[in-house]
Write a protein that holds these residues in place. Structure first.
Motif, mmCIF file in Angstrom:
data_model
loop_
_atom_site.group_PDB
_atom_site.id
_atom_site.type_symbol
_atom_site.label_atom_id
_atom_site.label_comp_id
_atom_site.label_asym_id
_atom_site.label_seq_id
_atom_site.Cartn_x
_atom_site.Cartn_y
_atom_site.Cartn_z
ATOM 1 N N GLY A 57 1.118 -1.059 0.206
ATOM 2 C CA GLY A 57 0.114 0.043 0.252
ATOM 3 C C GLY A 57 0.712 1.172 -0.291
ATOM 4 N N PHE A 58 0.421 2.894 -0.226
ATOM 5 C CA PHE A 58 0.685 4.025 0.152
ATOM 6 C C PHE A 58 1.598 3.968 1.926
ATOM 7 C CE2 PHE A 58 -1.427 4.634 -3.522
ATOM 8 C CZ PHE A 58 -0.661 4.767 -4.265
ATOM 9 N N LYS A 59 2.998 4.147 1.824
ATOM 10 C CA LYS A 59 3.305 5.058 3.444
ATOM 11 C C LYS A 59 3.591 6.264 3.433
ATOM 12 C CE LYS A 59 8.023 3.126 3.186
ATOM 13 N NZ LYS A 59 9.088 2.529 3.659
ATOM 14 N N GLY A 60 3.218 6.834 4.687
ATOM 15 C CA GLY A 60 3.460 8.415 4.411
ATOM 16 C C GLY A 60 4.797 8.582 5.837
ATOM 17 N N GLY A 61 6.036 9.358 5.562
ATOM 18 C CA GLY A 61 6.523 9.226 6.857
ATOM 19 C C GLY A 61 5.936 9.025 8.403
ATOM 20 N N TYR A 62 6.240 9.279 9.152
ATOM 21 C CA TYR A 62 6.963 8.886 10.675
ATOM 22 C C TYR A 62 5.074 8.021 10.832
ATOM 23 C CZ TYR A 62 10.032 12.422 12.048
ATOM 24 O OH TYR A 62 10.747 12.992 12.099
ATOM 25 N N PHE A 80 5.354 -1.369 2.077
ATOM 26 C CA PHE A 80 4.706 0.066 1.262
ATOM 27 C C PHE A 80 5.356 0.313 0.664
ATOM 28 C CE2 PHE A 80 2.336 -2.754 4.519
ATOM 29 C CZ PHE A 80 1.013 -1.492 4.354
ATOM 30 N N TYR A 81 5.019 1.395 -0.556
ATOM 31 C CA TYR A 81 6.000 2.013 -1.235
ATOM 32 C C TYR A 81 5.625 3.590 -0.797
ATOM 33 C CZ TYR A 81 6.762 4.772 -5.518
ATOM 34 O OH TYR A 81 7.170 5.548 -6.281
ATOM 35 N N PRO A 82 6.750 4.234 -0.376
ATOM 36 C CA PRO A 82 6.371 5.612 0.431
ATOM 37 C C PRO A 82 6.628 6.379 -1.035
ATOM 38 C CG PRO A 82 8.860 4.931 -0.686
ATOM 39 C CD PRO A 82 7.941 3.983 -0.866
ATOM 40 N N ILE A 83 5.802 7.535 0.146
ATOM 41 C CA ILE A 83 5.036 8.803 -0.639
ATOM 42 C C ILE A 83 5.310 9.668 0.247
ATOM 43 C CG2 ILE A 83 2.813 7.618 -1.614
ATOM 44 C CD1 ILE A 83 1.024 8.235 1.229
ATOM 45 N N PHE A 117 3.658 3.640 -7.451
ATOM 46 C CA PHE A 117 2.830 2.424 -7.083
ATOM 47 C C PHE A 117 2.519 1.296 -7.998
ATOM 48 C CE2 PHE A 117 -0.332 -0.162 -5.553
ATOM 49 C CZ PHE A 117 0.064 -0.827 -4.337
ATOM 50 N N ILE A 118 2.785 1.200 -9.254
ATOM 51 C CA ILE A 118 1.989 0.449 -10.312
ATOM 52 C C ILE A 118 3.160 -0.622 -10.414
ATOM 53 C CG2 ILE A 118 1.384 0.535 -12.680
ATOM 54 C CD1 ILE A 118 -1.071 1.680 -11.905
ATOM 55 N N LYS A 119 4.547 0.337 -10.367
ATOM 56 C CA LYS A 119 5.214 -0.199 -10.693
ATOM 57 C C LYS A 119 6.413 -1.403 -9.957
ATOM 58 C CE LYS A 119 9.872 0.460 -13.578
ATOM 59 N NZ LYS A 119 10.829 0.338 -11.917
ATOM 60 N N HIS A 120 5.647 -0.685 -8.448
ATOM 61 C CA HIS A 120 6.235 -1.802 -7.804
ATOM 62 C C HIS A 120 5.593 -2.953 -6.879
ATOM 63 C CE1 HIS A 120 7.050 -1.776 -3.608
ATOM 64 N NE2 HIS A 120 6.157 -2.012 -2.891
ATOM 65 N N PHE A 121 3.841 -2.646 -7.489
ATOM 66 C CA PHE A 121 3.078 -3.686 -7.457
ATOM 67 C C PHE A 121 3.274 -4.649 -8.670
ATOM 68 C CE2 PHE A 121 -1.314 -5.427 -8.548
ATOM 69 C CZ PHE A 121 -1.960 -5.535 -7.811
ATOM 70 N N GLU A 122 3.662 -4.304 -9.690
ATOM 71 C CA GLU A 122 4.145 -5.563 -10.567
ATOM 72 C C GLU A 122 4.896 -6.196 -10.110
ATOM 73 O OE1 GLU A 122 3.942 -2.252 -14.163
ATOM 74 O OE2 GLU A 122 2.286 -4.175 -14.680
ATOM 75 N N GLU A 123 6.380 -5.625 -9.503
ATOM 76 C CA GLU A 123 7.227 -6.468 -8.725
ATOM 77 C C GLU A 123 6.466 -7.331 -8.070
ATOM 78 O OE1 GLU A 123 10.351 -3.208 -10.145
ATOM 79 O OE2 GLU A 123 9.800 -3.587 -8.319
ATOM 80 N N LEU A 124 5.654 -6.515 -7.239
ATOM 81 C CA LEU A 124 5.340 -7.599 -6.018
ATOM 82 C C LEU A 124 4.649 -9.110 -6.773
ATOM 83 C CD1 LEU A 124 4.095 -5.609 -3.617
ATOM 84 C CD2 LEU A 124 5.882 -6.980 -3.219
ATOM 85 N N MET A 125 3.955 -8.945 -7.611
ATOM 86 C CA MET A 125 3.391 -10.096 -8.282
ATOM 87 C C MET A 125 4.213 -11.518 -8.982
ATOM 88 S SD MET A 125 0.079 -9.186 -9.775
ATOM 89 C CE MET A 125 0.254 -8.389 -7.341
#
Ligand code: ADP
Length: 310
Positions: A57-62, A80-83, A117-125
């Motif tokens: 999913g998305f993760k941001g900050g603290y 998680f994908y950093p935002i 994130f789409i790229k990250h997701f494809e890699e996880l696939m």
């Protein structure tokens, strides 16, 4: 491996008060902070059921880092994908038998982050056999984003369970890239159909024959204490569950999704998948913590479930 996707996770804060005083200072030492969001409930339940799972999913900050730390501390795999913006807090104040909630809408996701994130997701696939999408879309995420992700999964023949509601669900059902399974409750089903659906079996069967559900293998309509009605291909099942000692039913739908994913990924039969999903839902309702099951109680409940083809 099952991949759970939580695009808008949260750090859930719960404050216990004897009394909530409006327009005054309320102090408490009873505080809990946990990694939350529907997809993380599914993740925890899968982990407790010994089903291999990885959360994204998305993760941001603290607060994003807090979620990661919590999952790592429990030895739950995550990626998680950093935002740029901060992950949200959701606050529940428990007072005088009530639960007053304040839910932040969450971070804004930029176009670059969406593509990243789409790229990250494809890699996880590469390492997964089933994907679960749970919950709402954060700000900045186009309503067809789930459909775009489902398209990637369908292309790789990886089945998707989608558990969302409102516009994200309607959009997903309108597109040609269908999920393999959905799990609306009665309210969510009524919302997408535009009228109030009852638990009457004939009415429910007619509702589930709507063309918007064409191409979806499994529709799991959960009915709280009344079990569920399930459509699998062209077959319909009414699931009757035993009476249980309910402690906290919040997150039971997420546990149901986890049960479905767990049984499906172990190549169980249609009846076993339905029974496991309902059993996990009940097990969650018997625990205080949201998105939590005691797998030791599984067998005792499982054998009490009655399924009738209708
Ligand atoms: P959601 O959390 O999505 O609204 P439900 O409340 O329908 O989902 O619950 C999902 C499943 O969890 C149900 O189908 C049932 O198996 C179980 N469950 C939920 N609430 C109860 C309850 N009060 N008593 C027994 N089982 C429950």
């Amino acid at each position: 491996m099952i991949l759970t996707v939580t695009l808008n996770p949260s750090v859930d804060i719960s404050y216990k008060l004897n009394q909530l005083e409006i327009d005054n200072v309320n102090r408490t030492s009873s505080v809990s902070k946990t990694a939350g969001g529907k997809g993380l409930n599914v993740t925890r339940v899968l982990f407790q059921a010994n089903s291999p799972v990885i959360a994204t999913g998305f993760k941001g900050g603290y607060l994003g880092a807090f979620i990661e730390d919590e999952l790592n501390a429990s030895q739950i795999k995550n990626s998680f994908y950093p935002i740029k913006e901060e992950t949200r807090n959701c606050i529940a104040v428990l007072h005088e038998g009530n639960q007053t909630e304040i839910l932040e809408s969450g971070p804004y996701i930029s176009t670059d982050e969406l593509q990243g994130f789409i790229k990250h997701f494809e890699e996880l696939m590469d390492e997964v056999q089933l994907v679960v999408f749970s919950g709402s879309l954060p700000a900045g995420v186009p309503v067809n984003y789930y459909s775009d992700l489902i398209k990637i999964c369908n292309h790789k023949s990886i089945p998707v369970i989608a558990d969302t509601s409102g516009i994200a669900l309607t959009t997903l059902l309108e597109r040609s890239n269908k999920p393999f399974a959905i799990k609306p409750n009665l309210d969510e089903l009524s919302q997408i159909l535009g009228y109030t659906v009852s638990e009457n079996i004939t009415e429910m069967k007619n509702a589930l024959k709507h063309e918007m559900f064409n191409g979806i293998q499994w529709i799991f309509v959960s009915l709280g204490a009344n079990g569920s009605i399930v459509k699998h291909a062209d077959e319909y099942y009414k699931v009757n569950i035993p009476k249980i000692g309910v402690v906290n039913p919040v997150g039971s739908g997420d546990a149901t999704v986890a049960g479905f994913a767990s049984a499906y990924s172990k190549d169980k039969s249609v009846i076993e998948i339905i029974k496991t999903a309902n059993t996990f839902g009940m097990l969650n309702a018997m625990e205080q913590q949201t998105g939590c099951i005691n797998i030791d109680k599984f067998e005792g409940l499982y054998k009490q479930i009655k399924i009738i083809e209708v």
